[in-house]
Design an enzyme around this catalytic site. Structure first.
Site, PDB file in Angstrom:
ATOM      1  N   PHE A  65       0.811  -1.338   0.021  1.00 13.29           N
ATOM      2  CA  PHE A  65       0.026   0.098  -0.029  1.00 13.29           C
ATOM      3  C   PHE A  65       0.983   1.198  -0.041  1.00 13.29           C
ATOM      4  CE2 PHE A  65      -4.423  -1.406   0.791  1.00 13.29           C
ATOM      5  CZ  PHE A  65      -4.111  -2.904   0.899  1.00 13.29           C
ATOM      6  N   TYR A  70       3.208   8.050   1.080  1.00 14.52           N
ATOM      7  CA  TYR A  70       3.920   6.880   0.985  1.00 14.52           C
ATOM      8  C   TYR A  70       4.239   6.556  -0.280  1.00 14.52           C
ATOM      9  CZ  TYR A  70       4.194   5.941   6.172  1.00 14.52           C
ATOM     10  OH  TYR A  70       4.310   6.083   7.345  1.00 14.52           O
ATOM     11  N   ASP A 155       4.737  -4.123   4.598  1.00 19.04           N
ATOM     12  CA  ASP A 155       4.531  -2.663   4.487  1.00 19.04           C
ATOM     13  C   ASP A 155       5.446  -2.261   3.204  1.00 19.04           C
ATOM     14  OD1 ASP A 155       3.265  -2.606   6.943  1.00 19.04           O
ATOM     15  OD2 ASP A 155       4.779  -1.406   7.831  1.00 19.04           O
ATOM     16  N   ASP A 157       7.408   0.911   3.437  1.00 11.71           N
ATOM     17  CA  ASP A 157       8.618   1.564   3.982  1.00 11.71           C
ATOM     18  C   ASP A 157       9.532   0.659   4.223  1.00 11.71           C
ATOM     19  OD1 ASP A 157       7.123   0.487   6.172  1.00 11.71           O
ATOM     20  OD2 ASP A 157       7.429   1.908   7.585  1.00 11.71           O
ATOM     21  N   GLU A 247      -2.585  -5.243  13.435  1.00  9.21           N
ATOM     22  CA  GLU A 247      -1.517  -6.101  13.698  1.00  9.21           C
ATOM     23  C   GLU A 247      -2.108  -6.807  14.994  1.00  9.21           C
ATOM     24  OE1 GLU A 247       2.867  -5.558  13.647  1.00  9.21           O
ATOM     25  OE2 GLU A 247       2.638  -5.099  15.757  1.00  9.21           O
ATOM     26  N   ASP A 270      15.079  -4.205  11.575  1.00  9.91           N
ATOM     27  CA  ASP A 270      15.153  -2.587  11.725  1.00  9.91           C
ATOM     28  C   ASP A 270      16.577  -2.663  12.184  1.00  9.91           C
ATOM     29  OD1 ASP A 270      15.202   0.010  12.493  1.00  9.91           O
ATOM     30  OD2 ASP A 270      12.972  -0.174  12.560  1.00  9.91           O
TER      31      ASP A 270
HETATM   32  C1  2GW Z   1       1.003   5.545   8.533  1.00  9.74           C
HETATM   33  C2  2GW Z   1       1.168   6.083   9.743  1.00  9.74           C
HETATM   34  C3  2GW Z   1       1.392   7.501   9.817  1.00  9.74           C
HETATM   35  C4  2GW Z   1       1.025   8.316   8.768  1.00  9.74           C
HETATM   36  C5  2GW Z   1       1.159   7.862   7.457  1.00  9.74           C
HETATM   37  C6  2GW Z   1       0.930   6.116   7.407  1.00  9.74           C
HETATM   38  C7  2GW Z   1       0.540   5.770   5.995  1.00  9.74           C
HETATM   39  C8  2GW Z   1       0.835   4.219   5.869  1.00  9.74           C
HETATM   40  C9  2GW Z   1       0.338   6.428   4.835  1.00  9.74           C
HETATM   41  O1  2GW Z   1       0.058   7.854   4.701  1.00  9.74           O
HETATM   42  N1  2GW Z   1       0.176   5.797   3.759  1.00  9.74           N
HETATM   43  C10 2GW Z   1       0.422   4.472   3.743  1.00  9.74           C
HETATM   44  O2  2GW Z   1       0.411   3.910   2.538  1.00  9.74           O
HETATM   45  N2  2GW Z   1       0.652   3.514   4.789  1.00  9.74           N
HETATM   46  C11 2GW Z   1       0.657   2.284   4.539  1.00  9.74           C
HETATM   47  O3  2GW Z   1       0.467   1.583   5.803  1.00  9.74           O
HETATM   48  C12 2GW Z   1       2.014   1.713   4.185  1.00  9.74           C
HETATM   49  O4  2GW Z   1       1.976   0.488   3.373  1.00  9.74           O
HETATM   50  C13 2GW Z   1       2.874   1.393   5.566  1.00  9.74           C
HETATM   51  O5  2GW Z   1       4.206   0.581   5.408  1.00  9.74           O
HETATM   52  C14 2GW Z   1       1.680   0.860   6.268  1.00  9.74           C
HETATM   53  C15 2GW Z   1       1.866   1.059   7.764  1.00  9.74           C
HETATM   54  O6  2GW Z   1       2.241   2.151   8.266  1.00  9.74           O
HETATM   55  P1  2GW Z   1       3.722   2.267   8.544  1.00  9.74           P
HETATM   56  O7  2GW Z   1       4.656   1.705   8.018  1.00  9.74           O
HETATM   57  O8  2GW Z   1       3.993   3.849   8.617  1.00  9.74           O
HETATM   58  O9  2GW Z   1       3.636   1.879   9.879  1.00  9.74           O
HETATM   59  P2  2GW Z   1       4.979   1.131  10.917  1.00  9.74           P
HETATM   60  O10 2GW Z   1       6.218   0.948  10.026  1.00  9.74           O
HETATM   61  O11 2GW Z   1       4.961   1.687  12.341  1.00  9.74           O
HETATM   62  O12 2GW Z   1       4.457  -0.228  10.872  1.00  9.74           O
HETATM   63  C16 2GW Z   1       3.825  -1.309  12.067  1.00  9.74           C
HETATM   64  O13 2GW Z   1       2.513  -0.589  12.560  1.00  9.74           O
HETATM   65  C17 2GW Z   1       1.293  -0.409  11.734  1.00  9.74           C
HETATM   66  C18 2GW Z   1       0.212  -0.052  12.792  1.00  9.74           C
HETATM   67  O14 2GW Z   1       0.387   0.998  13.583  1.00  9.74           O
HETATM   68  C19 2GW Z   1       1.116  -1.691  10.950  1.00  9.74           C
HETATM   69  O15 2GW Z   1       0.643  -2.749  11.785  1.00  9.74           O
HETATM   70  C20 2GW Z   1       2.467  -2.169  10.287  1.00  9.74           C
HETATM   71  O16 2GW Z   1       2.034  -3.244   9.529  1.00  9.74           O
HETATM   72  C21 2GW Z   1       3.450  -2.209  11.398  1.00  9.74           C
HETATM   73  O17 2GW Z   1       4.674  -2.732  10.630  1.00  9.74           O
HETATM   74 MN    MN Z   2       6.109   0.117   8.283  1.00  9.18          MN
END
Ligand code: 2GW
Ligand code: MN
Length: 297
Positions: A65, A70, A155, A157, A247, A270
């Site tokens: 996504f 992102y 994810d 990122d 999650e 990480d």
């Molecule tokens: C997410 C948080 C804050 C602001 C924006 C976003 C965001 C996420 C966005 O603007 N656009 C978007 O496409 N995403 C998608 O959601 C993208 O694929 C991203 O990798 C995923 C999860 O958000 P992320 O990567 O910022 O969160 P992390 O790295 O802290 O991931 C963990 O926690 C998440 C839930 O809090 C999920 O469970 C994720 O799978 C975890 O790895």
């Molecule tokens: Mn992530």
């Protein structure tokens, strides 16, 4: 013409035989109490596995996504996936985005395709993250089931840094969260409020899994995402949101539907966590994103 003896000759592979008296890894658990493998470097022979999956002529879907800002992660994500993800197999990249024009053009090897799926965005980041379950579920039934055998859901990122191949594939697989593989059950950050559908009591649960890397056959991913999405909607009706969003729901699901394969933290690392001895490879790494331009969690 392929005579039987020619086919057998082509299938012949030379490799060192497994040795019963020599454990593959003395330092880590390589099998769960329900007899499924935990995948670590040193426990498998990729040549044998590639041969088996090649014979089945499988296609793998990689879902990712990239909503709003992102999209900036897509270029590195795709370029490194071309180097390391399912090398030699057929791959469809399914990119869910609200900004289809901003999906970068990346040169792809033969048998590999980018499929852009336009979806809506949500204002809350928690909603963006959680709605992935709904969207993967929807497209599994509508499209993925007709196009691929397995789905790998990750994810964005992130960047691939070493091989991630067919050794991960199984009916239903989850990945150990890099922050909790050494933790006690009590400190797993499962949802602990009984009012949530994601509730897991203190005396249950095997591992803490990450939502950033899971998958399986399209059928199993369909079932998982359906259950998780429905649970998320029940919580919403009850005015509660699980501590770690989808999650938490994924972890609840895995307590009662145990994965048929588990990926070690090699598959989700990480570098801010350092580099422990047990980690012989770092295959899929978090891309730092602390700058406010990307994220204001
Ligand atoms: C997410 C948080 C804050 C602001 C924006 C976003 C965001 C996420 C966005 O603007 N656009 C978007 O496409 N995403 C998608 O959601 C993208 O694929 C991203 O990798 C995923 C999860 O958000 P992320 O990567 O910022 O969160 P992390 O790295 O802290 O991931 C963990 O926690 C998440 C839930 O809090 C999920 O469970 C994720 O799978 C975890 O790895
Ligand atoms: Mn992530």
């Amino acid at each position: 013409q392929d005579t039987p003896s020619k086919i057998i000759e082509a299938l012949r592979k030379i490799y060192s035989r497994p040795q019963i008296l020599k454990p593959l890894r003395p330092d880590v658990l390589v099998m769960t109490p329900w007899f499924v493998p935990i995948v670590w470097e040193g426990t498998y022979n990729l040549e044998i596995l590639n041969e088996q999956f090649q014979q089945r002529n499988i296609t793998v879907g990689l879902t990712v996504f990239a909503i709003k800002k992102y999209v900036v992660f897509l270029k590195t994500f795709l370029e490194t996936a071309e180097m390391y993800f399912m090398v030699g197999h057929k791959v469809n990249y399914y990119i869910f985005t609200d900004r289809p024009q901003e999906v970068p053009k990346v040169e792809l090897k033969e048998g590999r395709n980018v499929v852009v799926l336009q979806v809506q965005n949500y204002s809350r980041w928690q909603e963006i993250s959680m709605r992935r379950m709904e969207m993967i579920n929807h497209f599994s039934q509508k499209q993925f089931i007709n196009e691929v055998d397995y789905l790998v859901c990750v994810d964005v990122d992130m960047r691939f840094n070493d091989l991630v191949g067919v050794e991960i594939l199984s009916n239903l697989f989850g990945t150990l969260h890099p922050g909790f593989y050494g933790s006690e059950r009590r400190s797993f950050t499962y949802e602990r409020r009984p009012a949530s559908q994601a509730y897991v009591p203190h005396d249950e649960g095997d591992f803490y899994y990450a939502a950033a890397f899971f998958g399986g056959t399209v059928k199993e991913v369909y079932k998982l995402t359906k259950k998780c999405h429905e649970a998320i909607m029940v919580d919403k009706d009850n005015g509660i949101e699980a501590i770690w969003q989808e999650e938490s729901h994924l972890n609840k699901y895995f307590v009662y539907h145990k994965p048929t394969k588990i990926l070690s933290p090699e598959y989700l690392w990480d570098d801010s966590l350092g580099r422990p001895q047990i980690l012989r490879k770092r295959r899929f790494l978090a891309v730092p994103k602390d700058h406010d331009a990307i994220k204001n969690k």
